[in-house]
Enzyme design. Structure first.
Site, PDB file in Angstrom:
ATOM      1  N   ARG A  69       0.808  -1.222   0.000  1.00 53.23           N
ATOM      2  CA  ARG A  69       0.000   0.000   0.000  1.00 53.23           C
ATOM      3  C   ARG A  69       0.838   1.267   0.000  1.00 53.23           C
ATOM      4  NH1 ARG A  69      -2.008  -3.828   3.271  1.00 53.23           N
ATOM      5  NH2 ARG A  69      -3.977  -4.784   2.640  1.00 53.23           N
ATOM      6  N   GLU A 104       1.990  -8.510  13.972  1.00 50.89           N
ATOM      7  CA  GLU A 104       1.113  -8.970  15.040  1.00 50.89           C
ATOM      8  C   GLU A 104       0.708 -10.424  14.834  1.00 50.89           C
ATOM      9  OE1 GLU A 104      -1.145  -8.347  18.614  1.00 50.89           O
ATOM     10  OE2 GLU A 104       0.450  -7.225  17.630  1.00 50.89           O
TER      11      GLU A 104
END
Length: 217
Positions: A101, A138
């Site tokens: 992105r 994460e």
């Protein structure tokens, strides 16, 4: 939890434009400055354009989907304009975008401020000689690679990504650029929290964030 953000941190829909100065790990302090954008309606437009996808890519993650922002040319232009206004006088010669992105927001910002764009890619995507940096997410591990010919010593660099979560991706980006001899001036993301789990992992580099994560209605 928000995509990649530990669930112990609460968040709201209120947009913000914060300059986060991330200090040494022992200090664990943050300074927030509004930079003149408090109440700017563009921030609400950006926040409203981001869709929330629950339980993606795994259960418990509130994925911040910026593809809906890209479908809104007004909101997309606001993102680019705000970043360009901030960085056009900082003598930045290199904008590094994190795959994937960061490739969306980085090039128009680089063109507008007269800088080159350097892609930071996933393993095996770049030809020629590369340097690499591993980092933790994460929900997993990953690696970034950069062409060794892309950066010149002492170049002033900006790192662009869509979202800051644990700080691992930005930290890996900083390490890559500094190993190549660049000076990282700042990191910038569209979405982020005032506090995040990796707040002490950015080697003291400032972080500029436009809006907080959105919630489901």
């Amino acid at each position: 939890m928000v995509r990649g953000i530990n669930k112990c941190y609460k968040y709201t829909q209120r947009p913000f434009s914060h300059f986060l100065l991330l200090r040494h790990a022992r200090e664990r302090e943050m300074f927030a400055v509004e930079n003149g954008l408090q109440g700017d309606p563009r921030l609400q437009t950006i926040s409203d354009a981001i869709r929330v996808i629950p339980h993606f890519p795994k259960t418990g993650i509130m994925f911040q989907d910026i593809t809906t922002l890209l479908l809104d040319p007004v909101a997309f232009k606001h993102v680019v304009d705000i970043f360009v206004d901030r960085y056009k006088h900082m003598n930045i010669s290199l904008v590094a975008g994190v795959e994937a992105r960061g490739f969306i927001f980085g090039p128009p910002i680089a063109l507008a401020i007269g800088a080159k764009f350097v892609p930071l890619r996933k393993p095996g995507k770049l030809p020629g000689r590369v340097i690499s940096e591993d980092y933790e997410l994460e929900y997993g591990n990953d690696r970034l690679e950069m062409s060794m010919e892309a950066v010149k010593t002492h170049e002033r660099a900006l790192v662009i990504d869509d979202l800051v979560a644990t700080g691992g991706t930005l930290s890996a980006s900083i390490n890559l650029l500094e190993r190549a001899g660049a000076e990282v001036v700042e990191c910038a993301c569209v979405v982020g929290l005032p506090k995040f789990k990796g707040e002490c992992r950015l080697k003291g580099k400032p972080l500029y964030v436009l809006v907080e994560p959105s919630q489901l209605d």
